[in-house]
Design a protein around this motif. Structure first.
Motif, PDB file in Angstrom:
ATOM      1  N   ARG A 136       0.812  -1.223   0.000  1.00 44.41           N
ATOM      2  CA  ARG A 136       0.000   0.000   0.000  1.00 44.41           C
ATOM      3  C   ARG A 136       0.842   1.268   0.000  1.00 44.41           C
ATOM      4  NH1 ARG A 136      -1.877   0.153   4.838  1.00 44.41           N
ATOM      5  NH2 ARG A 136      -3.693   1.496   4.517  1.00 44.41           N
ATOM      6  N   ASN A 137       2.187   1.120   0.050  1.00 41.57           N
ATOM      7  CA  ASN A 137       3.046   2.287   0.274  1.00 41.57           C
ATOM      8  C   ASN A 137       3.975   2.625  -0.883  1.00 41.57           C
ATOM      9  OD1 ASN A 137       2.004   3.007   2.706  1.00 41.57           O
ATOM     10  ND2 ASN A 137       3.721   2.296   3.946  1.00 41.57           N
ATOM     11  N   PHE A 138       3.636   2.229  -2.093  1.00 39.72           N
ATOM     12  CA  PHE A 138       4.421   2.661  -3.246  1.00 39.72           C
ATOM     13  C   PHE A 138       4.069   4.103  -3.576  1.00 39.72           C
ATOM     14  CE2 PHE A 138       4.779  -1.920  -3.903  1.00 39.72           C
ATOM     15  CZ  PHE A 138       6.092  -2.038  -4.324  1.00 39.72           C
ATOM     16  N   TYR A 139       5.075   4.863  -4.025  1.00 44.22           N
ATOM     17  CA  TYR A 139       4.824   6.241  -4.434  1.00 44.22           C
ATOM     18  C   TYR A 139       5.794   6.642  -5.545  1.00 44.22           C
ATOM     19  CZ  TYR A 139       8.845   7.553  -1.480  1.00 44.22           C
ATOM     20  OH  TYR A 139      10.095   7.650  -0.916  1.00 44.22           O
ATOM     21  N   LEU A 140       5.402   7.634  -6.316  1.00 44.57           N
ATOM     22  CA  LEU A 140       6.220   8.121  -7.426  1.00 44.57           C
ATOM     23  C   LEU A 140       7.515   8.745  -6.913  1.00 44.57           C
ATOM     24  CD1 LEU A 140       3.379   9.781  -9.521  1.00 44.57           C
ATOM     25  CD2 LEU A 140       4.597   7.677 -10.099  1.00 44.57           C
ATOM     26  N   ASP A 141       8.633   8.413  -7.584  1.00 48.43           N
ATOM     27  CA  ASP A 141       9.929   8.964  -7.190  1.00 48.43           C
ATOM     28  C   ASP A 141      10.833   8.971  -8.422  1.00 48.43           C
ATOM     29  OD1 ASP A 141      12.365   9.663  -6.156  1.00 48.43           O
ATOM     30  OD2 ASP A 141      12.352   8.220  -4.512  1.00 48.43           O
ATOM     31  N   ASP A 142      11.025  10.138  -9.013  1.00 52.47           N
ATOM     32  CA  ASP A 142      11.813  10.258 -10.239  1.00 52.47           C
ATOM     33  C   ASP A 142      13.277   9.898 -10.050  1.00 52.47           C
ATOM     34  OD1 ASP A 142       9.558  11.097 -11.574  1.00 52.47           O
ATOM     35  OD2 ASP A 142       9.957  13.233 -11.252  1.00 52.47           O
ATOM     36  N   SER A 143      13.750   9.884  -8.812  1.00 50.46           N
ATOM     37  CA  SER A 143      15.156   9.566  -8.571  1.00 50.46           C
ATOM     38  C   SER A 143      15.442   8.074  -8.650  1.00 50.46           C
ATOM     39  CB  SER A 143      15.582  10.092  -7.195  1.00 50.46           C
ATOM     40  OG  SER A 143      14.927   9.378  -6.150  1.00 50.46           O
ATOM     41  N   ARG A 144      14.404   7.260  -8.645  1.00 51.26           N
ATOM     42  CA  ARG A 144      14.582   5.812  -8.690  1.00 51.26           C
ATOM     43  C   ARG A 144      14.579   5.312 -10.130  1.00 51.26           C
ATOM     44  NH1 ARG A 144      17.080   3.470  -5.688  1.00 51.26           N
ATOM     45  NH2 ARG A 144      15.962   1.512  -6.037  1.00 51.26           N
ATOM     46  N   PRO A 145      15.335   4.247 -10.440  1.00 53.51           N
ATOM     47  CA  PRO A 145      15.417   3.740 -11.818  1.00 53.51           C
ATOM     48  C   PRO A 145      14.059   3.380 -12.416  1.00 53.51           C
ATOM     49  CG  PRO A 145      17.119   2.749 -10.447  1.00 53.51           C
ATOM     50  CD  PRO A 145      16.240   3.522  -9.524  1.00 53.51           C
ATOM     51  N   LEU A 146      13.156   2.829 -11.592  1.00 58.29           N
ATOM     52  CA  LEU A 146      11.848   2.426 -12.092  1.00 58.29           C
ATOM     53  C   LEU A 146      10.775   3.479 -11.848  1.00 58.29           C
ATOM     54  CD1 LEU A 146      11.904  -1.327 -10.952  1.00 58.29           C
ATOM     55  CD2 LEU A 146      12.376  -0.403 -13.224  1.00 58.29           C
ATOM     56  N   GLY A 147      11.182   4.611 -11.303  1.00 57.16           N
ATOM     57  CA  GLY A 147      10.249   5.709 -11.124  1.00 57.16           C
ATOM     58  C   GLY A 147       9.370   5.619  -9.897  1.00 57.16           C
ATOM     59  N   VAL A 148       9.591   4.597  -9.050  1.00 63.10           N
ATOM     60  CA  VAL A 148       8.776   4.457  -7.838  1.00 63.10           C
ATOM     61  C   VAL A 148       9.658   4.098  -6.653  1.00 63.10           C
ATOM     62  CG1 VAL A 148       6.641   3.783  -9.001  1.00 63.10           C
ATOM     63  CG2 VAL A 148       8.290   2.017  -8.350  1.00 63.10           C
ATOM     64  N   ASN A 149       9.186   4.440  -5.470  1.00 57.00           N
ATOM     65  CA  ASN A 149       9.858   4.090  -4.229  1.00 57.00           C
ATOM     66  C   ASN A 149       8.805   3.514  -3.291  1.00 57.00           C
ATOM     67  OD1 ASN A 149      11.823   3.863  -2.217  1.00 57.00           O
ATOM     68  ND2 ASN A 149      12.698   5.863  -2.710  1.00 57.00           N
ATOM     69  N   MET A 158      11.758  -2.595  -7.229  1.00 56.41           N
ATOM     70  CA  MET A 158      10.575  -3.307  -7.703  1.00 56.41           C
ATOM     71  C   MET A 158       9.560  -2.310  -8.232  1.00 56.41           C
ATOM     72  SD  MET A 158       7.999  -5.620  -5.377  1.00 56.41           S
ATOM     73  CE  MET A 158       6.276  -5.841  -5.836  1.00 56.41           C
ATOM     74  N   PRO A 159       8.966  -2.574  -9.388  1.00 59.87           N
ATOM     75  CA  PRO A 159       7.905  -1.695  -9.882  1.00 59.87           C
ATOM     76  C   PRO A 159       6.630  -1.887  -9.076  1.00 59.87           C
ATOM     77  CG  PRO A 159       8.135  -3.591 -11.319  1.00 59.87           C
ATOM     78  CD  PRO A 159       9.256  -3.692 -10.320  1.00 59.87           C
ATOM     79  N   HIS A 160       5.714  -0.953  -9.214  1.00 55.88           N
ATOM     80  CA  HIS A 160       4.428  -1.062  -8.519  1.00 55.88           C
ATOM     81  C   HIS A 160       3.491  -1.878  -9.412  1.00 55.88           C
ATOM     82  CE1 HIS A 160       1.043  -0.520  -6.132  1.00 55.88           C
ATOM     83  NE2 HIS A 160       0.751   0.754  -6.361  1.00 55.88           N
ATOM     84  N   ALA A 161       3.469  -3.192  -9.193  1.00 54.91           N
ATOM     85  CA  ALA A 161       2.713  -4.082 -10.075  1.00 54.91           C
ATOM     86  C   ALA A 161       1.207  -3.854  -9.991  1.00 54.91           C
ATOM     87  CB  ALA A 161       3.038  -5.537  -9.726  1.00 54.91           C
ATOM     88  N   LEU A 162       0.726  -3.295  -8.906  1.00 55.52           N
ATOM     89  CA  LEU A 162      -0.714  -3.112  -8.712  1.00 55.52           C
ATOM     90  C   LEU A 162      -1.159  -1.671  -8.969  1.00 55.52           C
ATOM     91  CD1 LEU A 162      -1.053  -5.171  -5.399  1.00 55.52           C
ATOM     92  CD2 LEU A 162      -1.509  -5.952  -7.720  1.00 55.52           C
ATOM     93  N   TRP A 163      -0.368  -0.907  -9.707  1.00 55.79           N
ATOM     94  CA  TRP A 163      -0.676   0.518  -9.890  1.00 55.79           C
ATOM     95  C   TRP A 163      -2.013   0.733 -10.594  1.00 55.79           C
ATOM     96  CZ3 TRP A 163      -1.473   2.805 -14.614  1.00 55.79           C
ATOM     97  CH2 TRP A 163      -1.074   2.080 -15.742  1.00 55.79           C
ATOM     98  N   GLU A 164      -2.393  -0.174 -11.489  1.00 56.14           N
ATOM     99  CA  GLU A 164      -3.673  -0.007 -12.184  1.00 56.14           C
ATOM    100  C   GLU A 164      -4.849  -0.055 -11.221  1.00 56.14           C
ATOM    101  OE1 GLU A 164      -3.104  -1.622 -16.718  1.00 56.14           O
ATOM    102  OE2 GLU A 164      -3.622  -3.087 -15.174  1.00 56.14           O
ATOM    103  N   LEU A 165      -4.686  -0.826 -10.153  1.00 56.35           N
ATOM    104  CA  LEU A 165      -5.767  -0.950  -9.178  1.00 56.35           C
ATOM    105  C   LEU A 165      -5.746   0.197  -8.174  1.00 56.35           C
ATOM    106  CD1 LEU A 165      -5.548  -4.785  -8.431  1.00 56.35           C
ATOM    107  CD2 LEU A 165      -6.831  -3.599 -10.227  1.00 56.35           C
ATOM    108  N   GLN A 166      -4.566   0.523  -7.661  1.00 57.24           N
ATOM    109  CA  GLN A 166      -4.452   1.553  -6.631  1.00 57.24           C
ATOM    110  C   GLN A 166      -4.389   2.963  -7.201  1.00 57.24           C
ATOM    111  OE1 GLN A 166      -0.750   1.766  -4.445  1.00 57.24           O
ATOM    112  NE2 GLN A 166      -1.748   2.528  -2.602  1.00 57.24           N
ATOM    113  N   GLY A 167      -3.749   3.116  -8.348  1.00 60.59           N
ATOM    114  CA  GLY A 167      -3.435   4.444  -8.852  1.00 60.59           C
ATOM    115  C   GLY A 167      -2.036   4.830  -8.411  1.00 60.59           C
ATOM    116  N   TRP A 168      -1.731   6.138  -8.470  1.00 63.09           N
ATOM    117  CA  TRP A 168      -0.395   6.606  -8.113  1.00 63.09           C
ATOM    118  C   TRP A 168      -0.447   7.516  -6.900  1.00 63.09           C
ATOM    119  CZ3 TRP A 168       3.441   4.019  -9.863  1.00 63.09           C
ATOM    120  CH2 TRP A 168       3.396   3.442 -11.140  1.00 63.09           C
ATOM    121  N   GLN A 169       0.497   7.294  -5.983  1.00 64.35           N
ATOM    122  CA  GLN A 169       0.640   8.145  -4.816  1.00 64.35           C
ATOM    123  C   GLN A 169       1.897   9.004  -4.968  1.00 64.35           C
ATOM    124  OE1 GLN A 169      -1.143   5.953  -1.026  1.00 64.35           O
ATOM    125  NE2 GLN A 169       0.553   4.786  -1.858  1.00 64.35           N
ATOM    126  N   LYS A 170       1.887  10.110  -4.239  1.00 67.79           N
ATOM    127  CA  LYS A 170       3.030  11.019  -4.255  1.00 67.79           C
ATOM    128  C   LYS A 170       3.382  11.390  -2.825  1.00 67.79           C
ATOM    129  CE  LYS A 170       4.543  15.473  -6.181  1.00 67.79           C
ATOM    130  NZ  LYS A 170       4.118  16.652  -6.991  1.00 67.79           N
TER     131      LYS A 170
END
Length: 245
Positions: A136-149, A158-170
């Protein structure tokens, strides 16, 4: 001599507990509140896992058919819902096989810097609450190689595999404090997504120890027997010593 025995007792029983505490997660986690007796939740969790997670993460210590038996599914249902790999001959993997992934370790290392870990025993190592919180705690982070932290597992590769369900957090926190805010809605509401994560967590907890519910039920019988045996032993002792006292 008495002090020596006392020290030995303390070391024998205190050190393993201390080691377990040291090995556990040190970040705040939320209560997963899972129910391993809810077979429907476990079935949903299994379907989500094999839909979103099995592309990278294996369950090498579990077998398809054992999961099907425990979750009340037929082998045909297991093959249809869960089996996504093929053997060397090109045929679908048998339901009696261990749960592996098709991704080659070399490819995983090239794409993600290292192969994704097997998740069979993650719930025993980290705990259900940790899994629930991480997902539940993935969020967008441009400094990371995959764009998420991840607020719980910083710098997770690790990418946020469930982003389609949760959406994006910041992260809208300041001064190093992480505070997550939903900036792009997914297909589900926050409550619906939390329920999905709870189902996945329940399934991973079951996979980590399939015999857990049976073991706990057996433990109650063992405790009951010991209580009854203690009472009988006490009554027998009183009968033997009645004439002495």
């Amino acid at each position: 001599m008495k002090k020596l025995l006392t020290c030995a007792f303390v070391i024998a029983f205190a050190v393993p507990g201390g080691a377990a505490l040291a090995a556990g997660p040190s970040v705040p986690v939320d209560d997963a509140n899972i129910n391993l007796e809810d077979t429907t939740s476990l079935q949903r969790g299994a379907e989500y896992f094999f839909q979103y997670c099995i592309g990278c993460h294996s369950l090498e210590h579990a077998r398809y058919n054992r999961i099907g038996q425990d979750l009340g599914l037929t082998e045909e249902q297991v093959a249809e819902k869960f089996v996504h790999t093929r053997d060397a001959a090109g045929d679908p993997t048998g339901v009696g096989q261990l749960i592996e992934i098709a991704m080659r370790p070399d490819d995983a290392e090239e794409w993600f810097a290292q192969p994704a870990p097997d998740l069979t025993l993650t719930a025993r190592h980290r705990g259900p609450d940790w899994i629930y919180t991480v997902l539940r705690n993935f969020y967008l982070d441009d400094s990371r190689p995959l764009g998420v932290n991840n607020a719980t597992f910083e710098a997770m590769g690790m990418p946020h595999a469930l982003w389609e369900l949760q959406g994006w957090q910041k992260n809208v926190g300041e001064d190093g404090h992480i505070e997550l805010e939903l900036v792009e809605e997914g297909k589900m509401s926050t409550e619906e997504y939390d329920e999905v994560v709870r189902d996945i967590t329940a399934f991973m907890t079951y996979v980590a120890e399939p015999i857990r519910m049976e073991r706990e039920a057996m433990g109650m019988y063992v405790i009951g027997f010991l209580i009854l045996f203690t009472i009988l032993a006490y009554l027998l002792k009183k009968e033997y010593w009645r004439d002495v006292h």
